[in-house]
Design a protein around this motif. Structure first.
Motif, PDB file in Angstrom:
ATOM      1  N   ASN A 240      -1.559 114.231 -29.722  1.00 31.47           N
ATOM      2  CA  ASN A 240      -2.952 114.533 -29.368  1.00 31.47           C
ATOM      3  C   ASN A 240      -3.822 113.287 -29.413  1.00 31.47           C
ATOM      4  O   ASN A 240      -4.654 113.052 -28.519  1.00 31.47           O
ATOM      5  N   ALA A 241      -3.638 112.470 -30.450  1.00 30.57           N
ATOM      6  CA  ALA A 241      -4.433 111.248 -30.564  1.00 30.57           C
ATOM      7  C   ALA A 241      -4.095 110.276 -29.438  1.00 30.57           C
ATOM      8  O   ALA A 241      -4.986 109.636 -28.863  1.00 30.57           O
ATOM      9  N   ALA A 242      -2.801 110.154 -29.111  1.00 30.27           N
ATOM     10  CA  ALA A 242      -2.394 109.261 -28.025  1.00 30.27           C
ATOM     11  C   ALA A 242      -2.968 109.718 -26.692  1.00 30.27           C
ATOM     12  O   ALA A 242      -3.393 108.893 -25.865  1.00 30.27           O
ATOM     13  N   ALA A 243      -2.996 111.036 -26.455  1.00 35.26           N
ATOM     14  CA  ALA A 243      -3.552 111.562 -25.203  1.00 35.26           C
ATOM     15  C   ALA A 243      -5.054 111.294 -25.130  1.00 35.26           C
ATOM     16  O   ALA A 243      -5.588 110.965 -24.063  1.00 35.26           O
ATOM     17  N   THR A 244      -5.750 111.441 -26.254  1.00 29.62           N
ATOM     18  CA  THR A 244      -7.193 111.175 -26.279  1.00 29.62           C
ATOM     19  C   THR A 244      -7.476 109.707 -25.989  1.00 29.62           C
ATOM     20  O   THR A 244      -8.365 109.370 -25.199  1.00 29.62           O
ATOM     21  N   LEU A 245      -6.722 108.813 -26.633  1.00 33.78           N
ATOM     22  CA  LEU A 245      -6.901 107.380 -26.390  1.00 33.78           C
ATOM     23  C   LEU A 245      -6.645 107.039 -24.926  1.00 33.78           C
ATOM     24  O   LEU A 245      -7.432 106.307 -24.301  1.00 33.78           O
ATOM     25  N   ALA A 246      -5.568 107.566 -24.367  1.00 33.39           N
ATOM     26  CA  ALA A 246      -5.248 107.276 -22.965  1.00 33.39           C
ATOM     27  C   ALA A 246      -6.354 107.764 -22.042  1.00 33.39           C
ATOM     28  O   ALA A 246      -6.725 107.070 -21.083  1.00 33.39           O
ATOM     29  N   ALA A 247      -6.915 108.944 -22.333  1.00 37.34           N
ATOM     30  CA  ALA A 247      -7.978 109.484 -21.480  1.00 37.34           C
ATOM     31  C   ALA A 247      -9.236 108.622 -21.551  1.00 37.34           C
ATOM     32  O   ALA A 247      -9.878 108.345 -20.529  1.00 37.34           O
ATOM     33  N   VAL A 248      -9.591 108.181 -22.758  1.00 38.05           N
ATOM     34  CA  VAL A 248     -10.791 107.339 -22.911  1.00 38.05           C
ATOM     35  C   VAL A 248     -10.605 106.018 -22.175  1.00 38.05           C
ATOM     36  O   VAL A 248     -11.506 105.562 -21.455  1.00 38.05           O
ATOM     37  N   ARG A 249      -9.455 105.403 -22.345  1.00 39.06           N
ATOM     38  CA  ARG A 249      -9.235 104.117 -21.668  1.00 39.06           C
ATOM     39  C   ARG A 249      -9.180 104.279 -20.147  1.00 39.06           C
ATOM     40  O   ARG A 249      -9.653 103.403 -19.406  1.00 39.06           O
ATOM     41  N   GLU A 250      -8.617 105.384 -19.676  1.00 46.19           N
ATOM     42  CA  GLU A 250      -8.577 105.619 -18.227  1.00 46.19           C
ATOM     43  C   GLU A 250      -9.985 105.839 -17.663  1.00 46.19           C
ATOM     44  O   GLU A 250     -10.274 105.413 -16.536  1.00 46.19           O
ATOM     45  N   LEU A 251     -10.849 106.507 -18.435  1.00 44.87           N
ATOM     46  CA  LEU A 251     -12.224 106.708 -17.969  1.00 44.87           C
ATOM     47  C   LEU A 251     -12.952 105.372 -17.818  1.00 44.87           C
ATOM     48  O   LEU A 251     -13.656 105.142 -16.828  1.00 44.87           O
ATOM     49  N   TRP A 252     -12.799 104.484 -18.815  1.00 50.47           N
ATOM     50  CA  TRP A 252     -13.469 103.185 -18.709  1.00 50.47           C
ATOM     51  C   TRP A 252     -12.861 102.356 -17.574  1.00 50.47           C
ATOM     52  O   TRP A 252     -13.585 101.632 -16.880  1.00 50.47           O
ATOM     53  N   ARG A 253     -11.561 102.467 -17.369  1.00 49.11           N
ATOM     54  CA  ARG A 253     -10.956 101.746 -16.245  1.00 49.11           C
ATOM     55  C   ARG A 253     -11.476 102.298 -14.913  1.00 49.11           C
ATOM     56  O   ARG A 253     -11.761 101.528 -13.978  1.00 49.11           O
TER      57      ARG A 253
END
Length: 451
Positions: A40-53
């Motif tokens: 869950n934490a890894a998915a949240t991190l990936a989503a946040v970084r993808e949004l900024w990208r």
């Protein structure tokens, strides 16, 4: 792609504020958590970084339109380039908070943004949503990306990273272009560091030097010294496909390391009165397994993992942990590493920790001096009088001699009304704890004095 640049820019500006708020809330799930992160934490991190990208790519389209002179948007190219770099800065920040390496394509976008700013890359732009100084230049934002990579966030604690980020945000505009294909020139930044170290040596308080109030003067001086050294060195090189790697056996966790070295006897006062003789013999038998005395074909009970050793020296090692591993790692925790098959495991303290997109974790650490031997730390709890025994390790620097240092679980000594080191036969060891000379995430190192 059909949206005009002016409208696209307005939409992206509207999205930035809620994205800052969302990221601030989401970071609690992954910042400074042990690696690898939970799913869950890894998915949240990936989503946040993808949004900024995605936001950076959106501003990239605006920058392209400005450079092409479309829709009367040419004069907004500076803002688009600056916003693009600040979006990449947020992507980098959240990766650093989670100790994750930069995603593919990061530096290509950063270079496009700086080139797009052209002769305006040293002009000031105000951004009130940034928690750091609200005014910066595109070049300053670009320099900040490189400065933080050189600062090596994978090796910084939470307090150290917060301090370094605050300092570099104030000094980033002092960086200078090193020329085509060259690294940044950081002479002025290094001068800032040197002047502050000199002022601290003369007795100035960190607050007077605008170094913040979260670290003491000695801690600030030590961190400034480390930062100055790292800014003079190139960043970590990515793992190449032809890098020579050697498989090594690694054991994580104090209890597992204790048993791997042949230790037994970790019983508290309740267990000591209820555990059967059979259970005690089973523990002793487990110790024999790890000393190589078990019958052929008997599987050891202590869990271990097979990692890849990339580089090893007399004092330090670089390792890669495969994606399938389960036990989680923290900065300044201990590992037992069997560099040569069948050899006595060496104790390694994790000094840097970074996860990669493919699931591997990169570990840098230093070997603790001496041969580790299992001991027991018998403690009487100050609060309730309970007698317990905990794993401890003596570091024997001279073959056949007494240990000069001991490793104990963190926080054990302050809780103890009485604390005594025992051998595995429960006899008092001929030395006692003198003073604590180092602390990690899960352990403390004590100097021993003979009795």
């Amino acid at each position: 792609r059909a949206v005009p640049a002016r409208e696209r820019f307005k939409v992206l500006e509207c999205l930035r504020r809620p994205l800052f708020a969302l990221s601030t809330e989401a970071r609690r799930r992954y910042e400074y958590k042990p690696l690898p992160l939970s799913d869950n934490a890894a998915a949240t991190l990936a989503a946040v970084r993808e949004l900024w990208r995605a936001l950076a790519v959106g501003y990239w389209h605006c920058l392209a339109a400005a450079l092409a002179g479309k829709d009367g948007f040419a004069r907004h190219g500076l803002s688009a380039a600056h916003r693009m770099l600040t979006a990449l800065r947020q992507e980098q920040l959240h990766g650093d908070l989670a100790r994750h390496a930069l995603a593919e394509g990061f530096w290509a976008l950063a270079a496009v943004a700086l080139d797009g700013a052209g002769p305006q890359q040293r002009e000031w732009v105000e951004d009130r949503l940034l928690s750091e100084p609200s005014k910066s230049t595109p070049f300053g934002q670009y320099a900040m990306l490189h400065l933080l990579v050189l600062a090596k966030p994978a090796a910084l604690t939470r307090a150290q990273f917060a301090a370094v980020t605050r300092w570099l945000a104030r000094w980033r505009e002092q960086a200078e272009d090193g020329g085509a294909g060259q690294a940044l020139r950081l002479d002025k930044v290094l001068r800032k560091i040197r002047k502050r170290r000199e002022a601290l040596a003369e007795g100035a308080a960190p607050e007077e030097l605008k170094l913040g109030d979260t670290l003491s003067a000695p801690a600030c001086d030590e961190l400034l010294a480390v930062l100055g050294e790292r800014l003079l060195q190139p960043g970590d090189a990515p793992l190449s496909g032809d890098a020579q790697m050697t498989p090594v056996a690694v054991v994580c966790g104090l209890d597992n390391i204790f048993h791997r070295l042949g230790g037994y006897g970790l019983l508290d006062d309740w267990q000591a009165t209820t555990t059967s003789l059979v259970s005690r013999l089973r523990q002793e038998r487990q110790a024999e397994v790890w000393r190589g005395e078990a019958p052929a074909g008997e599987a050891p009970a202590v869990p271990h993992e097979t990692w890849q050793l990339v580089m090893s020296g007399n004092e330090r090692a670089h390792l890669y942990r495969p994606a399938a591993s389960s036990a989680r790692l923290s900065l300044r925790s201990l590992l037992a590493v069997e560099v040569v098959s069948g050899a006595h495991p060496a104790m390694l303290e994790i000094e840097a920790l970074a996860a990669h997109d493919d699931g591997r974790v990169r570990i840098e650490g230093r070997f603790l001096p001496g041969r580790a031997q299992p001991l027991l730390a018998a403690m009487c709890d100050r609060a309730n009088g309970r007698e317990t025994r905990h794993p401890a390790f003596g570091l024997q620097t001279v073959a056949g001699g007494d240990p000069a240092r001991a490793l104990l679980p963190a926080g054990l000594a302050p809780r103890a009304a009485r604390l005594k080191l025992l051998d595995l036969s429960l006899r008092p060891a001929p030395y006692s704890l003198a003073e604590c000379v180092g602390r990690g995430d899960e352990f403390e190192m004590w100097r021993l004095s003979p009795e």
